[in-house]
Design an enzyme around this catalytic site. Sequence first.
Site, PDB file in Angstrom:
ATOM      1  N   THR A 100     -47.027   7.993 -30.215  1.00 48.97           N
ATOM      2  CA  THR A 100     -48.115   8.896 -30.585  1.00 48.97           C
ATOM      3  C   THR A 100     -49.414   8.226 -30.168  1.00 48.97           C
ATOM      4  O   THR A 100     -49.842   7.240 -30.780  1.00 48.97           O
ATOM      5  CB  THR A 100     -48.127   9.170 -32.103  1.00 48.97           C
ATOM      6  OG1 THR A 100     -46.847   9.653 -32.492  1.00 48.97           O
ATOM      7  CG2 THR A 100     -49.192  10.196 -32.449  1.00 48.97           C
ATOM      8  N   LYS A 132     -53.551   6.739 -38.773  1.00 51.86           N
ATOM      9  CA  LYS A 132     -53.569   6.492 -37.316  1.00 51.86           C
ATOM     10  C   LYS A 132     -53.575   7.836 -36.570  1.00 51.86           C
ATOM     11  O   LYS A 132     -54.383   8.066 -35.670  1.00 51.86           O
ATOM     12  CB  LYS A 132     -52.329   5.670 -36.919  1.00 51.86           C
ATOM     13  CG  LYS A 132     -52.183   5.467 -35.430  1.00 51.86           C
ATOM     14  CD  LYS A 132     -50.763   5.137 -34.976  1.00 51.86           C
ATOM     15  CE  LYS A 132     -50.585   5.582 -33.549  1.00 51.86           C
ATOM     16  NZ  LYS A 132     -49.255   5.494 -33.009  1.00 51.86           N
ATOM     17  N   LEU A 154     -44.000   2.897 -28.391  1.00 54.67           N
ATOM     18  CA  LEU A 154     -44.924   1.793 -28.640  1.00 54.67           C
ATOM     19  C   LEU A 154     -45.952   2.186 -29.699  1.00 54.67           C
ATOM     20  O   LEU A 154     -46.197   3.375 -29.933  1.00 54.67           O
ATOM     21  CB  LEU A 154     -45.611   1.414 -27.324  1.00 54.67           C
ATOM     22  CG  LEU A 154     -44.637   0.876 -26.256  1.00 54.67           C
ATOM     23  CD1 LEU A 154     -45.256   0.943 -24.865  1.00 54.67           C
ATOM     24  CD2 LEU A 154     -44.214  -0.556 -26.595  1.00 54.67           C
ATOM     25  N   PRO A 155     -46.584   1.179 -30.325  1.00 55.03           N
ATOM     26  CA  PRO A 155     -47.442   1.491 -31.476  1.00 55.03           C
ATOM     27  C   PRO A 155     -48.687   2.343 -31.167  1.00 55.03           C
ATOM     28  O   PRO A 155     -48.950   3.316 -31.860  1.00 55.03           O
ATOM     29  CB  PRO A 155     -47.868   0.114 -31.995  1.00 55.03           C
ATOM     30  CG  PRO A 155     -46.883  -0.862 -31.441  1.00 55.03           C
ATOM     31  CD  PRO A 155     -46.411  -0.280 -30.146  1.00 55.03           C
ATOM     32  N   LYS A 160     -48.724  17.623 -31.177  1.00 49.97           N
ATOM     33  CA  LYS A 160     -48.395  16.661 -32.243  1.00 49.97           C
ATOM     34  C   LYS A 160     -49.647  16.322 -33.063  1.00 49.97           C
ATOM     35  O   LYS A 160     -49.616  16.295 -34.294  1.00 49.97           O
ATOM     36  CB  LYS A 160     -47.819  15.393 -31.599  1.00 49.97           C
ATOM     37  CG  LYS A 160     -47.773  14.153 -32.454  1.00 49.97           C
ATOM     38  CD  LYS A 160     -46.517  14.047 -33.249  1.00 49.97           C
ATOM     39  CE  LYS A 160     -46.532  12.788 -34.130  1.00 49.97           C
ATOM     40  NZ  LYS A 160     -45.439  12.749 -35.076  1.00 49.97           N
TER      41      LYS A 160
HETATM   42  P1  NAD Z   1     -43.217  -0.097 -34.605  1.00 44.58           P
HETATM   43  O1  NAD Z   1     -44.500  -0.836 -34.698  1.00 44.58           O
HETATM   44  O2  NAD Z   1     -42.172  -0.303 -35.650  1.00 44.58           O
HETATM   45  O3  NAD Z   1     -42.508  -0.368 -33.185  1.00 44.58           O
HETATM   46  C1  NAD Z   1     -43.181  -0.601 -31.997  1.00 44.58           C
HETATM   47  C2  NAD Z   1     -42.428  -1.670 -31.214  1.00 44.58           C
HETATM   48  O4  NAD Z   1     -43.107  -1.873 -29.975  1.00 44.58           O
HETATM   49  C3  NAD Z   1     -42.377  -3.023 -31.931  1.00 44.58           C
HETATM   50  O5  NAD Z   1     -41.046  -3.481 -32.010  1.00 44.58           O
HETATM   51  C4  NAD Z   1     -43.243  -3.922 -31.059  1.00 44.58           C
HETATM   52  O6  NAD Z   1     -42.824  -5.292 -31.062  1.00 44.58           O
HETATM   53  C5  NAD Z   1     -43.053  -3.267 -29.712  1.00 44.58           C
HETATM   54  N1  NAD Z   1     -44.102  -3.624 -28.750  1.00 44.58           N
HETATM   55  C6  NAD Z   1     -45.440  -3.692 -28.962  1.00 44.58           C
HETATM   56  N2  NAD Z   1     -46.057  -4.053 -27.826  1.00 44.58           N
HETATM   57  C7  NAD Z   1     -45.098  -4.197 -26.874  1.00 44.58           C
HETATM   58  C8  NAD Z   1     -45.121  -4.555 -25.507  1.00 44.58           C
HETATM   59  N3  NAD Z   1     -46.255  -4.861 -24.890  1.00 44.58           N
HETATM   60  N4  NAD Z   1     -43.958  -4.628 -24.856  1.00 44.58           N
HETATM   61  C9  NAD Z   1     -42.790  -4.350 -25.474  1.00 44.58           C
HETATM   62  N5  NAD Z   1     -42.712  -3.997 -26.773  1.00 44.58           N
HETATM   63  C10 NAD Z   1     -43.850  -3.932 -27.467  1.00 44.58           C
HETATM   64  O7  NAD Z   1     -43.618   1.445 -34.508  1.00 44.58           O
HETATM   65  P2  NAD Z   1     -42.691   2.715 -34.823  1.00 44.58           P
HETATM   66  O8  NAD Z   1     -42.826   3.097 -36.261  1.00 44.58           O
HETATM   67  O9  NAD Z   1     -41.350   2.473 -34.246  1.00 44.58           O
HETATM   68  O10 NAD Z   1     -43.474   3.833 -34.006  1.00 44.58           O
HETATM   69  C11 NAD Z   1     -43.452   3.899 -32.603  1.00 44.58           C
HETATM   70  C12 NAD Z   1     -44.315   5.071 -32.168  1.00 44.58           C
HETATM   71  O11 NAD Z   1     -43.791   6.282 -32.717  1.00 44.58           O
HETATM   72  C13 NAD Z   1     -45.755   4.995 -32.673  1.00 44.58           C
HETATM   73  O12 NAD Z   1     -46.627   5.478 -31.687  1.00 44.58           O
HETATM   74  C14 NAD Z   1     -45.758   5.881 -33.901  1.00 44.58           C
HETATM   75  O13 NAD Z   1     -47.029   6.443 -34.180  1.00 44.58           O
HETATM   76  C15 NAD Z   1     -44.763   6.941 -33.515  1.00 44.58           C
HETATM   77  N6  NAD Z   1     -44.080   7.580 -34.641  1.00 44.58           N
HETATM   78  C16 NAD Z   1     -43.643   6.839 -35.685  1.00 44.58           C
HETATM   79  C17 NAD Z   1     -42.990   7.472 -36.753  1.00 44.58           C
HETATM   80  C18 NAD Z   1     -42.489   6.675 -37.936  1.00 44.58           C
HETATM   81  O14 NAD Z   1     -42.112   7.294 -38.949  1.00 44.58           O
HETATM   82  N7  NAD Z   1     -42.431   5.350 -37.879  1.00 44.58           N
HETATM   83  C19 NAD Z   1     -42.772   8.856 -36.719  1.00 44.58           C
HETATM   84  C20 NAD Z   1     -43.198   9.591 -35.596  1.00 44.58           C
HETATM   85  C21 NAD Z   1     -43.860   8.932 -34.571  1.00 44.58           C
END
Ligand code: NAD
Length: 341
Positions: A139, A290, A104-105, A215
């Site tokens: 994260t 973030k 999740l975000p 992390k």
């Molecule tokens: P993203 O925003 O693309 O995906 C998050 C998903 O969660 C979305 O599809 C959103 O609709 C869903 N969501 C939000 N609230 C929700 C709820 N209440 N119920 C169900 N679903 C819900 O984010 P991401 O890039 O996939 O990143 C996810 C996590 O991983 C974050 O914490 C980010 O910091 C971490 N991360 C991301 C990366 C990257 O390169 N994108 C790398 C390492 C870590």
Amino acid sequence: MRTFAAMSSPLVRVAPAAVRCSSRRCFSSSQNLQATWGFIGLGRMGYPMAKNLRAKIPVEDTLFVHDVNTAATKQFLEENPQGVRVADNVRQVAEKAEVVITSLPAPQHVKDVYEAMLKPATLLKDGVSKERLFIDCSTIDPKTSGAVAESARSSGQGTFIDAPMSGGVVGAQAGTLTFMIGAAPEVVDQVTAVLSLIGRKVIHLGEQGSGLKGKLANNYLLALNNVATAEAMNMGVQWGLDPKALANMINISTGKCWPSEVNNPVPGVIEGSPASRGYDGGFGVALANKDLKLALKAAEDANVKLALGESARALYDAVEKAENCKGKDFSVVYRYLGGKE
Ligand code: NAD
């Protein structure tokens, strides 16, 4: 000490590669050996992770998915029609699945989703009767994560562990992510078995919360190294040095770091780097910011003094807003500083 025997069956089944062979199908059909899995958050990371999970678990198992974005769940079901069910809400995922993974975000999303999953504390009665294993790959800050872990523990419905990841979207798609986990020793093998279905490395750093601490410390360093590299490269180039020659020298000297060696911010220094393609793709400046803010908050919570954090945060805030930088790879800090492209 809590035991996890009750929830261990699907994990034990996937632990060593040998256990995943078809031998399990030799059991009597009267035994219910199918396992149920849950995945919440089919975003840039979660979507390919859930896809890899579905591809690796036994065909008879069921994966329950949920995302507030219904377009994502619809597409997931279309692309993975076998053994996937779209849950109406997160509570339904928690009722049906023995192992629930979340991606999740931000902290508030994790808090809200787990509150909805854990309350009322009747999961073991309303759904599968085994204790749940909750693995959060988001994260977020260790404090929020710790509070969620405590609500899972005190409700008697299962165990929550933190497993933030690195490797980006490319690693999520390729199944090569690294997970840094914070978990009690007795669940490490089980969690490692599950995460090995999605990624390549699982590093256990200590008790719950430790994965996030590791992390955030790493990403704090990365955020600063990225700025320092952009400044040093800009300095050298403005003085008239050839950027490639300067980078080569740094990379056999004491200034060497990931931003100088792999993600050099000067276009043309490294073929295929984000800088060499207009700063597109890569690690987005908003995500870098973030993580930096989460690290600053967690440091403040623990009374840890940081000398450079605040100025880095102000810089990333400005870069994130700048018209010619927003949405780009974080090495775009070099452009923000007026670096020669
Ligand atoms: P993203 O925003 O693309 O995906 C998050 C998903 O969660 C979305 O599809 C959103 O609709 C869903 N969501 C939000 N609230 C929700 C709820 N209440 N119920 C169900 N679903 C819900 O984010 P991401 O890039 O996939 O990143 C996810 C996590 O991983 C974050 O914490 C980010 O910091 C971490 N991360 C991301 C990366 C990257 O390169 N994108 C790398 C390492 C870590």
